[in-house]
Scaffold this motif. Structure first.
Motif, PDB file in Angstrom:
ATOM      1  N   MET A   1      68.614  54.136  65.588  1.00 18.15           N
ATOM      2  CA  MET A   1      67.633  53.312  65.582  1.00 18.15           C
ATOM      3  C   MET A   1      67.296  52.990  64.221  1.00 18.15           C
ATOM      4  O   MET A   1      67.442  53.658  63.116  1.00 18.15           O
ATOM      5  N   ASP A   2      66.975  51.687  63.877  1.00 19.74           N
ATOM      6  CA  ASP A   2      66.375  51.062  62.640  1.00 19.74           C
ATOM      7  C   ASP A   2      64.996  50.723  62.523  1.00 19.74           C
ATOM      8  O   ASP A   2      64.488  50.356  63.701  1.00 19.74           O
ATOM      9  N   CYS A   3      64.378  51.223  61.572  1.00 15.10           N
ATOM     10  CA  CYS A   3      62.761  51.106  61.544  1.00 15.10           C
ATOM     11  C   CYS A   3      62.616  50.282  60.176  1.00 15.10           C
ATOM     12  O   CYS A   3      63.119  50.370  59.071  1.00 15.10           O
ATOM     13  N   ARG A   4      61.232  49.485  60.204  1.00 16.67           N
ATOM     14  CA  ARG A   4      60.794  48.905  59.098  1.00 16.67           C
ATOM     15  C   ARG A   4      59.706  49.707  58.698  1.00 16.67           C
ATOM     16  O   ARG A   4      58.668  49.810  59.466  1.00 16.67           O
ATOM     17  N   VAL A   5      59.512  50.280  57.361  1.00 18.72           N
ATOM     18  CA  VAL A   5      58.380  51.162  56.925  1.00 18.72           C
ATOM     19  C   VAL A   5      57.678  50.491  55.910  1.00 18.72           C
ATOM     20  O   VAL A   5      58.076  49.695  54.932  1.00 18.72           O
ATOM     21  N   VAL A   6      56.102  50.627  56.155  1.00 18.13           N
ATOM     22  CA  VAL A   6      55.489  49.797  55.166  1.00 18.13           C
ATOM     23  C   VAL A   6      54.611  51.030  54.309  1.00 18.13           C
ATOM     24  O   VAL A   6      53.939  51.569  55.232  1.00 18.13           O
ATOM     25  N   VAL A   7      54.756  50.927  53.031  1.00 17.33           N
ATOM     26  CA  VAL A   7      54.086  52.055  52.263  1.00 17.33           C
ATOM     27  C   VAL A   7      53.049  51.511  51.242  1.00 17.33           C
ATOM     28  O   VAL A   7      53.518  50.186  50.720  1.00 17.33           O
ATOM     29  N   GLU A   8      52.069  52.053  51.196  1.00 11.82           N
ATOM     30  CA  GLU A   8      50.820  51.579  50.315  1.00 11.82           C
ATOM     31  C   GLU A   8      51.094  52.243  49.124  1.00 11.82           C
ATOM     32  O   GLU A   8      51.252  53.651  48.995  1.00 11.82           O
ATOM     33  N   ALA A   9      50.791  51.583  47.956  1.00 11.89           N
ATOM     34  CA  ALA A   9      50.830  52.097  46.552  1.00 11.89           C
ATOM     35  C   ALA A   9      49.822  51.803  45.771  1.00 11.89           C
ATOM     36  O   ALA A   9      49.365  50.766  45.843  1.00 11.89           O
ATOM     37  N   ALA A  10      49.373  52.858  44.882  1.00 11.53           N
ATOM     38  CA  ALA A  10      48.236  52.684  44.227  1.00 11.53           C
ATOM     39  C   ALA A  10      48.755  52.366  42.642  1.00 11.53           C
ATOM     40  O   ALA A  10      49.059  53.401  42.161  1.00 11.53           O
ATOM     41  N   VAL A  11      48.753  51.411  42.254  1.00 11.30           N
ATOM     42  CA  VAL A  11      49.439  51.300  40.988  1.00 11.30           C
ATOM     43  C   VAL A  11      48.600  50.655  39.825  1.00 11.30           C
ATOM     44  O   VAL A  11      47.866  49.873  39.989  1.00 11.30           O
ATOM     45  N   PRO A  12      48.513  51.551  38.907  1.00 13.65           N
ATOM     46  CA  PRO A  12      47.548  51.330  37.793  1.00 13.65           C
ATOM     47  C   PRO A  12      48.149  50.437  36.943  1.00 13.65           C
ATOM     48  O   PRO A  12      49.258  50.273  36.394  1.00 13.65           O
ATOM     49  N   VAL A  13      47.093  49.575  36.370  1.00 13.55           N
ATOM     50  CA  VAL A  13      47.577  48.517  35.440  1.00 13.55           C
ATOM     51  C   VAL A  13      46.406  48.478  34.366  1.00 13.55           C
ATOM     52  O   VAL A  13      45.328  48.657  34.387  1.00 13.55           O
ATOM     53  N   TYR A  14      46.844  48.385  33.136  1.00 16.77           N
ATOM     54  CA  TYR A  14      45.966  48.178  31.976  1.00 16.77           C
ATOM     55  C   TYR A  14      45.892  46.852  31.445  1.00 16.77           C
ATOM     56  O   TYR A  14      46.885  46.117  31.154  1.00 16.77           O
ATOM     57  N   ASP A  15      44.774  46.777  30.574  1.00 19.65           N
ATOM     58  CA  ASP A  15      44.438  45.520  29.684  1.00 19.65           C
ATOM     59  C   ASP A  15      44.478  44.106  30.597  1.00 19.65           C
ATOM     60  O   ASP A  15      45.151  43.133  30.233  1.00 19.65           O
ATOM     61  N   VAL A  16      43.580  44.361  31.713  1.00 25.41           N
ATOM     62  CA  VAL A  16      43.618  43.040  32.521  1.00 25.41           C
ATOM     63  C   VAL A  16      42.090  42.740  32.867  1.00 25.41           C
ATOM     64  O   VAL A  16      41.072  43.556  32.451  1.00 25.41           O
ATOM     65  N   GLU A  17      41.785  41.558  33.049  1.00 25.15           N
ATOM     66  CA  GLU A  17      40.393  40.869  33.192  1.00 25.15           C
ATOM     67  C   GLU A  17      39.880  40.492  34.533  1.00 25.15           C
ATOM     68  O   GLU A  17      38.947  40.640  34.760  1.00 25.15           O
ATOM     69  N   THR A  18      41.027  40.000  35.279  1.00 28.17           N
ATOM     70  CA  THR A  18      40.782  39.275  36.449  1.00 28.17           C
ATOM     71  C   THR A  18      41.644  40.165  37.814  1.00 28.17           C
ATOM     72  O   THR A  18      42.890  40.625  37.265  1.00 28.17           O
ATOM     73  N   PRO A  19      41.094  40.277  39.052  1.00 29.91           N
ATOM     74  CA  PRO A  19      42.052  40.719  39.969  1.00 29.91           C
ATOM     75  C   PRO A  19      43.352  40.077  40.086  1.00 29.91           C
ATOM     76  O   PRO A  19      44.484  40.804  40.289  1.00 29.91           O
ATOM     77  N   ASP A  20      43.299  38.910  39.956  1.00 31.01           N
ATOM     78  CA  ASP A  20      44.593  38.001  40.001  1.00 31.01           C
ATOM     79  C   ASP A  20      45.615  38.468  39.077  1.00 31.01           C
ATOM     80  O   ASP A  20      46.878  38.731  39.453  1.00 31.01           O
ATOM     81  N   GLU A  21      45.105  38.756  37.719  1.00 30.07           N
ATOM     82  CA  GLU A  21      45.881  39.148  36.687  1.00 30.07           C
ATOM     83  C   GLU A  21      46.533  40.499  36.838  1.00 30.07           C
ATOM     84  O   GLU A  21      47.749  40.576  36.691  1.00 30.07           O
ATOM     85  N   ALA A  22      45.489  41.391  37.370  1.00 27.81           N
ATOM     86  CA  ALA A  22      45.940  42.727  37.747  1.00 27.81           C
ATOM     87  C   ALA A  22      47.156  42.911  38.930  1.00 27.81           C
ATOM     88  O   ALA A  22      48.111  43.540  38.708  1.00 27.81           O
ATOM     89  N   VAL A  23      46.965  41.961  39.948  1.00 25.96           N
ATOM     90  CA  VAL A  23      47.922  41.787  41.047  1.00 25.96           C
ATOM     91  C   VAL A  23      49.233  41.450  40.495  1.00 25.96           C
ATOM     92  O   VAL A  23      50.450  42.236  40.850  1.00 25.96           O
ATOM     93  N   ARG A  24      49.420  40.416  39.638  1.00 27.17           N
ATOM     94  CA  ARG A  24      50.675  39.749  39.101  1.00 27.17           C
ATOM     95  C   ARG A  24      51.342  40.700  38.436  1.00 27.17           C
ATOM     96  O   ARG A  24      52.556  41.301  38.409  1.00 27.17           O
ATOM     97  N   ILE A  25      50.567  41.654  37.547  1.00 23.80           N
ATOM     98  CA  ILE A  25      51.239  42.698  36.711  1.00 23.80           C
ATOM     99  C   ILE A  25      51.694  43.669  37.251  1.00 23.80           C
ATOM    100  O   ILE A  25      52.899  44.200  37.184  1.00 23.80           O
ATOM    101  N   ALA A  26      50.952  44.130  38.360  1.00 24.90           N
ATOM    102  CA  ALA A  26      51.256  45.267  39.276  1.00 24.90           C
ATOM    103  C   ALA A  26      52.477  44.955  39.938  1.00 24.90           C
ATOM    104  O   ALA A  26      53.412  45.932  39.958  1.00 24.90           O
ATOM    105  N   ILE A  27      52.557  43.777  40.477  1.00 22.31           N
ATOM    106  CA  ILE A  27      54.068  43.466  41.123  1.00 22.31           C
ATOM    107  C   ILE A  27      55.137  43.298  40.295  1.00 22.31           C
ATOM    108  O   ILE A  27      56.246  43.891  40.736  1.00 22.31           O
ATOM    109  N   SER A  28      54.833  43.002  39.076  1.00 24.59           N
ATOM    110  CA  SER A  28      55.921  42.740  37.934  1.00 24.59           C
ATOM    111  C   SER A  28      56.346  44.309  37.728  1.00 24.59           C
ATOM    112  O   SER A  28      57.576  44.599  37.742  1.00 24.59           O
TER     113      SER A  28
END
Length: 159
Positions: A1-28
């Protein structure tokens, strides 16, 4: 059997001002930790909600530091149970994302894995349809070679 698993991660990011900037840096940052070993893991922006059910930004920012919710999705092949798939995904991702908490959000059984498991030999959806449509083994020229190879591979796994 094959499964697709979705995992949530809490990634810390430093020196950010906006949520959009934080998300971009966290993904990178997460992509850099996972690649090249786990380049097949899909990274997406996570979702958060308040206890009252109100939608919140995926990044929580305090004093120019953020904690970003990301969803990491990967497909795990040849597992016996959904719990097994979750353990494999958490281990593979967790080894590369040190000191980042992970939580399994979703486990979805993939259809193609069920069909292959039901057949005596491993076959693709097209092979299964061809076998159901005609009872002759020599009717499909291109798939005969594949059908002959797959049982030999299964025999090797059993040994």
């Amino acid at each position: 059997m094959d499964c697709r698993v979705v995992v949530e991660a809490a990634v810390p990011v430093y020196d950010v001002e906006t949520p959009d900037e934080a998300v971009r840096i966290a993904i990178s940052k997460t992509g850099g930790m996972l690649n090249p070993d786990l380049s097949y893991v899909e990274i997406e922006m996570g979702s958060r909600s308040s206890p009252a059910g109100e939608e919140l930004e995926p990044a929580f920012i305090v004093a120019d530091e953020a904690l970003v919710a990301l969803e990491l999705e990967m497909t795990v092949f040849n597992v016996e149970r959904e719990e097994h798939a979750a353990r494999i995904a958490r281990k593979e991702i967790g080894q590369r994302l040190e000191n980042i908490p992970l939580d399994v959000l979703e486990i979805e059984v993939l259809e193609s894995g069920d069909e292959a498991e039901d057949d005596d030999d491993v076959a693709t959806d097209e092979d299964t349809r061809d076998e159901n449509a005609s009872s002759g083994d020599d009717s499909s020229g291109g798939n005969d070679g594949d059908d002959d190879l797959l049982p030999e591979f299964d025999e090797l796994l059993e040994e």
